[in-house]
Design a protein around this motif. Structure first.
Motif, PDB file in Angstrom:
ATOM      1  N   LYS A  81      27.950  46.656  33.983  1.00  0.00           N
ATOM      2  CA  LYS A  81      27.965  45.247  34.595  1.00  0.00           C
ATOM      3  C   LYS A  81      29.301  45.571  35.650  1.00  0.00           C
ATOM      4  O   LYS A  81      30.036  46.188  35.231  1.00  0.00           O
ATOM      5  N   GLY A  82      29.012  45.401  36.995  1.00  0.00           N
ATOM      6  CA  GLY A  82      30.205  45.254  38.213  1.00  0.00           C
ATOM      7  C   GLY A  82      30.953  43.573  37.856  1.00  0.00           C
ATOM      8  O   GLY A  82      30.054  42.429  37.082  1.00  0.00           O
ATOM      9  N   GLY A  83      31.971  44.110  38.213  1.00  0.00           N
ATOM     10  CA  GLY A  83      32.647  42.521  38.780  1.00  0.00           C
ATOM     11  C   GLY A  83      32.683  41.930  37.278  1.00  0.00           C
ATOM     12  O   GLY A  83      33.584  40.668  37.563  1.00  0.00           O
ATOM     13  N   VAL A  84      33.483  42.918  36.336  1.00  0.00           N
ATOM     14  CA  VAL A  84      33.816  41.881  34.988  1.00  0.00           C
ATOM     15  C   VAL A  84      35.296  41.943  34.389  1.00  0.00           C
ATOM     16  O   VAL A  84      35.610  41.963  33.796  1.00  0.00           O
ATOM     17  N   GLY A  85      35.655  43.215  35.213  1.00  0.00           N
ATOM     18  CA  GLY A  85      37.531  43.133  34.987  1.00  0.00           C
ATOM     19  C   GLY A  85      38.118  44.472  34.928  1.00  0.00           C
ATOM     20  O   GLY A  85      38.941  45.111  34.623  1.00  0.00           O
ATOM     21  N   LYS A  86      36.864  46.160  35.407  1.00  0.00           N
ATOM     22  CA  LYS A  86      37.459  47.060  34.819  1.00  0.00           C
ATOM     23  C   LYS A  86      38.623  47.540  35.413  1.00  0.00           C
ATOM     24  O   LYS A  86      39.314  48.062  35.419  1.00  0.00           O
ATOM     25  N   THR A  87      38.026  47.390  37.449  1.00  0.00           N
ATOM     26  CA  THR A  87      39.829  48.258  37.652  1.00  0.00           C
ATOM     27  C   THR A  87      40.897  46.883  37.077  1.00  0.00           C
ATOM     28  O   THR A  87      41.936  47.328  37.945  1.00  0.00           O
ATOM     29  N   THR A  88      40.996  45.577  37.385  1.00  0.00           N
ATOM     30  CA  THR A  88      41.711  45.075  37.115  1.00  0.00           C
ATOM     31  C   THR A  88      42.544  45.623  35.723  1.00  0.00           C
ATOM     32  O   THR A  88      43.547  45.856  35.234  1.00  0.00           O
ATOM     33  N   THR A  89      41.744  45.581  34.745  1.00  0.00           N
ATOM     34  CA  THR A  89      42.190  46.646  33.066  1.00  0.00           C
ATOM     35  C   THR A  89      42.987  47.715  33.567  1.00  0.00           C
ATOM     36  O   THR A  89      43.716  47.779  32.884  1.00  0.00           O
ATOM     37  N   THR A  93      37.056  40.078  28.786  1.00  0.00           N
ATOM     38  CA  THR A  93      37.814  39.515  29.621  1.00  0.00           C
ATOM     39  C   THR A  93      37.556  38.088  30.432  1.00  0.00           C
ATOM     40  O   THR A  93      36.315  37.936  30.386  1.00  0.00           O
ATOM     41  N   ARG A  94      38.771  37.467  31.174  1.00  0.00           N
ATOM     42  CA  ARG A  94      37.648  36.057  31.176  1.00  0.00           C
ATOM     43  C   ARG A  94      36.800  35.053  30.599  1.00  0.00           C
ATOM     44  O   ARG A  94      36.291  34.342  31.042  1.00  0.00           O
ATOM     45  N   TYR A  95      37.825  35.483  29.627  1.00  0.00           N
ATOM     46  CA  TYR A  95      37.348  34.504  28.270  1.00  0.00           C
ATOM     47  C   TYR A  95      37.797  32.895  28.124  1.00  0.00           C
ATOM     48  O   TYR A  95      39.279  33.160  29.256  1.00  0.00           O
ATOM     49  N   VAL A 136      41.523  40.421  23.691  1.00  0.00           N
ATOM     50  CA  VAL A 136      40.734  38.874  24.875  1.00  0.00           C
ATOM     51  C   VAL A 136      41.652  38.638  26.198  1.00  0.00           C
ATOM     52  O   VAL A 136      42.371  38.375  25.592  1.00  0.00           O
ATOM     53  N   ILE A 137      41.188  38.971  26.963  1.00  0.00           N
ATOM     54  CA  ILE A 137      42.201  38.262  28.380  1.00  0.00           C
ATOM     55  C   ILE A 137      41.489  36.987  28.510  1.00  0.00           C
ATOM     56  O   ILE A 137      40.466  37.066  29.396  1.00  0.00           O
ATOM     57  N   PRO A 138      42.512  35.923  28.818  1.00  0.00           N
ATOM     58  CA  PRO A 138      41.699  35.017  29.214  1.00  0.00           C
ATOM     59  C   PRO A 138      40.973  34.511  30.482  1.00  0.00           C
ATOM     60  O   PRO A 138      41.838  35.159  31.364  1.00  0.00           O
ATOM     61  N   GLU A 139      40.459  33.667  30.743  1.00  0.00           N
ATOM     62  CA  GLU A 139      40.150  33.344  32.608  1.00  0.00           C
ATOM     63  C   GLU A 139      41.515  33.382  33.018  1.00  0.00           C
ATOM     64  O   GLU A 139      42.510  31.895  32.476  1.00  0.00           O
ATOM     65  N   SER A 140      42.202  33.622  34.169  1.00  0.00           N
ATOM     66  CA  SER A 140      43.176  33.174  34.407  1.00  0.00           C
ATOM     67  C   SER A 140      43.541  33.432  35.871  1.00  0.00           C
ATOM     68  O   SER A 140      43.211  34.036  36.964  1.00  0.00           O
ATOM     69  N   GLU A 141      44.328  32.015  36.538  1.00  0.00           N
ATOM     70  CA  GLU A 141      44.233  32.609  37.893  1.00  0.00           C
ATOM     71  C   GLU A 141      45.375  33.285  38.396  1.00  0.00           C
ATOM     72  O   GLU A 141      44.858  33.537  39.296  1.00  0.00           O
ATOM     73  N   SER A 142      46.001  33.564  37.483  1.00  0.00           N
ATOM     74  CA  SER A 142      46.967  35.020  37.440  1.00  0.00           C
ATOM     75  C   SER A 142      46.766  36.026  38.330  1.00  0.00           C
ATOM     76  O   SER A 142      47.353  37.158  38.858  1.00  0.00           O
ATOM     77  N   VAL A 143      44.891  36.782  37.796  1.00  0.00           N
ATOM     78  CA  VAL A 143      44.559  37.113  38.290  1.00  0.00           C
ATOM     79  C   VAL A 143      43.905  37.526  39.493  1.00  0.00           C
ATOM     80  O   VAL A 143      44.628  38.781  40.307  1.00  0.00           O
ATOM     81  N   LEU A 144      44.267  36.536  39.986  1.00  0.00           N
ATOM     82  CA  LEU A 144      43.804  36.415  41.619  1.00  0.00           C
ATOM     83  C   LEU A 144      45.144  36.234  42.222  1.00  0.00           C
ATOM     84  O   LEU A 144      45.207  37.289  43.097  1.00  0.00           O
TER      85      LEU A 144
HETATM   86  N1  LIG Z   1      41.016  37.610  33.689  1.00  0.00           N
HETATM   87  C1  LIG Z   1      40.451  36.886  34.869  1.00  0.00           C
HETATM   88  N2  LIG Z   1      40.530  36.292  35.235  1.00  0.00           N
HETATM   89  C2  LIG Z   1      40.399  35.874  36.277  1.00  0.00           C
HETATM   90  N3  LIG Z   1      39.435  36.685  36.686  1.00  0.00           N
HETATM   91  C3  LIG Z   1      39.007  37.442  36.968  1.00  0.00           C
HETATM   92  C4  LIG Z   1      40.079  38.248  35.440  1.00  0.00           C
HETATM   93  N4  LIG Z   1      39.672  39.833  35.261  1.00  0.00           N
HETATM   94  C5  LIG Z   1      39.271  39.474  36.528  1.00  0.00           C
HETATM   95  N5  LIG Z   1      39.082  38.892  37.031  1.00  0.00           N
HETATM   96  C6  LIG Z   1      38.513  38.819  39.390  1.00  0.00           C
HETATM   97  O1  LIG Z   1      37.011  39.681  38.893  1.00  0.00           O
HETATM   98  C7  LIG Z   1      36.876  40.232  39.283  1.00  0.00           C
HETATM   99  C8  LIG Z   1      36.424  41.297  39.579  1.00  0.00           C
HETATM  100  O2  LIG Z   1      37.719  42.131  38.740  1.00  0.00           O
HETATM  101  P1  LIG Z   1      37.863  43.782  39.130  1.00  0.00           P
HETATM  102  O3  LIG Z   1      38.927  43.917  38.024  1.00  0.00           O
HETATM  103  O4  LIG Z   1      37.172  44.416  40.389  1.00  0.00           O
HETATM  104  O5  LIG Z   1      36.132  44.572  38.729  1.00  0.00           O
HETATM  105  P2  LIG Z   1      35.261  45.633  38.373  1.00  0.00           P
HETATM  106  O6  LIG Z   1      36.636  46.723  38.121  1.00  0.00           O
HETATM  107  O7  LIG Z   1      34.564  45.267  37.067  1.00  0.00           O
HETATM  108  O8  LIG Z   1      34.064  45.858  39.578  1.00  0.00           O
HETATM  109  C9  LIG Z   1      37.706  40.109  40.132  1.00  0.00           C
HETATM  110  O9  LIG Z   1      38.022  38.847  41.874  1.00  0.00           O
HETATM  111  C10 LIG Z   1      38.952  39.523  39.197  1.00  0.00           C
HETATM  112  O10 LIG Z   1      40.057  39.053  40.468  1.00  0.00           O
END
Ligand SMILES: Nc1ncnc2c1ncn2[C@@H]1O[C@H](COP(=O)(O)OP(=O)(O)O)[C@@H](O)[C@H]1O
Ligand SMILES: [Mg+2]
Lengths: 271, 87
Positions: free
Chosen positions: A11-19, A180-182, A209-217
């Motif tokens: 799935k897209g948008g779950v946090g792969k690139t962030t991770t 992620t986004r827990y 387990v990565i919590p949902e967090s404002e600091s990610v944005l």
């Molecule tokens: N732990 C988190 N808490 C809040 N927002 C998150 C978290 N992890 C990812 N996001 C947000 O989710 C969105 C998708 O993340 P991204 O890493 O680009 O996903 P993917 O690479 O899987 O498509 C981004 O806007 C990112 O800021």
């Protein structure tokens, strides 16, 4: 020997690139020579998260097509000494990644002494995602605690177990689950699948387990991988995940509701 | 107890519903995963044949290949509609 780690999910948008950004930075900060490759051809955004978008001259596809040498395309990270980024190309067609081409680049990186090669997978289960996982020794499967994401993670696990190079050789890719986004609050209210539920369904070792967090944005706004923000829970949780990746036995944090400090309660802010 | 309270307590929380749905989806998909590629087509053609005689839906036919040690078993389950609906 280089260890190839794919960060994947279906799935897209779950946090792969962030991770990918966080884990590669974390490994480099601990002294391991690391490269992170953006496999999301046409939709690159790892360079944005890592704040090197204006330094991209050549990319992954240029190297595969021999239009540039590998060391011309690699971008040295400004924050972590041992970290390099290989950006994806912006415009080319996504079939530009050939198996032979990808293999050559991975081999050259290994020869150059990289210890960890992190592959940031695109979404889906098509060519790009397949190329990102095919050569992996280890997979970090990123899942959000919701039905479609967990289902897609299970599919990706199936592909890792049947279609990867290791599978073809009768070996196994070392699989880890990263949730992620827990949100422990929502889990407590019965609105969100718990860590235990997801673990049970996917039957895969939990990396973190990565919590949902404002600091990610906030981190992505500035182009600083969130692991550099050790004040934030997400940054700390990614640090723990890196420790586990390196073999340390670290207890999972941020999986249950935390008591807010007095100041936080007074001002109603959360980390 | 008001009628609203009744609904609140009778309703399962959504996380449990999610978990149950996932368990079913994942079990189903896993069972199909290592199946040979011809199976979906075989299923289509079988349905076409059965429909000549009985009015059935796609989801009333379940086809599965189980590998045992020394042989494979092709299992076909057809749920027939209510008796009075039959042709
Ligand atoms: N732990 C988190 N808490 C809040 N927002 C998150 C978290 N992890 C990812 N996001 C947000 O989710 C969105 C998708 O993340 P991204 O890493 O680009 O996903 P993917 O690479 O899987 O498509 C981004 O806007 C990112 O800021
Ligand atoms: Mg991405």
């Amino acid at each position: 020997m280089a260890k190839i780690i794919v960060v994947t999910s279906g799935k897209g948008g779950v946090g792969k690139t962030t991770t990918s950004a966080a884990i590669s930075s974390g490994l480099a900060l601990r002294g391991h020579k690391t490269v992170v490759i953006d496999f999301d051809i046409g939709l690159r955004n790892l360079d944005i998260i890592m704040n090197c978008e204006r330094r991209v001259v050549y990319d992954f596809v240029n190297v595969i097509n021999k239009e540039a040498r590998l060391n011309q395309a690699l971008i040295k990270d400004k924050r972590a000494d041992n970290l390099y980024i290989l950006p994806a190309s912006q415009t080319r067609d996504k079939d530009a990644l050939s198996k032979e081409g990808v293999e050559q680049v991975l081999e050259e990186l290994a020869k150059d002494g990289f210890e960890y090669i992190i592959c940031d997978s695109p979404a889906g289960i098509e060519h790009g995602a397949f190329m990102a996982l095919y050569f992996a020794d280890m997979a970090i499967v990123v899942a959000n605690p919701e039905v479609s994401s967990v289902r897609d993670s299970d599919r990706i696990l199936g592909i890792l177990q049947s279609k990867s190079r290791r599978a073809e050789q009768g070996e196994r890719v070392e699989e880890y689950l990263l949730i992620t986004r827990y949100s422990p609050e929502r889990v407590a209210k019965g609105e969100m699948l718990g860590v235990g539920d997801v673990e049970e369904i996917l039957a895969t070792k939990l990396l973190g387990v990565i919590p949902e967090s404002e600091s990610v944005l906030k981190a992505s706004n500035q182009g600083i991988p969130v692991i550099h923000d050790q004040e934030s829970n997400a940054g700390k949780a990614y640090s723990d995940a890196v420790s586990r990746l390196l073999g340390d036995n670290v207890e999972h944090r941020f999986v249950t509701i935390q008591n807010k400090g007095l100041l936080q309660r007074l001002f109603g802010r959360s980390a | 107890m008001s009628i609203f309270d009744y609904f609140r307590t009778a309703k399962k929380d959504t996380a449990s519903i999610a978990k149950e749905r996932l368990q079913i989806i994942v079990a189903h998909e896993r069972s199909q995963r290592n199946q040979p590629d011809y199976l979906p087509k075989l299923q289509q053609e079988l349905i076409a044949v059965i429909r000549k005689y009985i009015d059935i839906d796609q989801d009333q036919v379940d086809i599965q290949l189980d590998q045992n040690d020394d042989c494979s078993v092709l299992e076909l389950n057809i749920t027939l509609p209510e008796l009075h609906e039959r042709h």
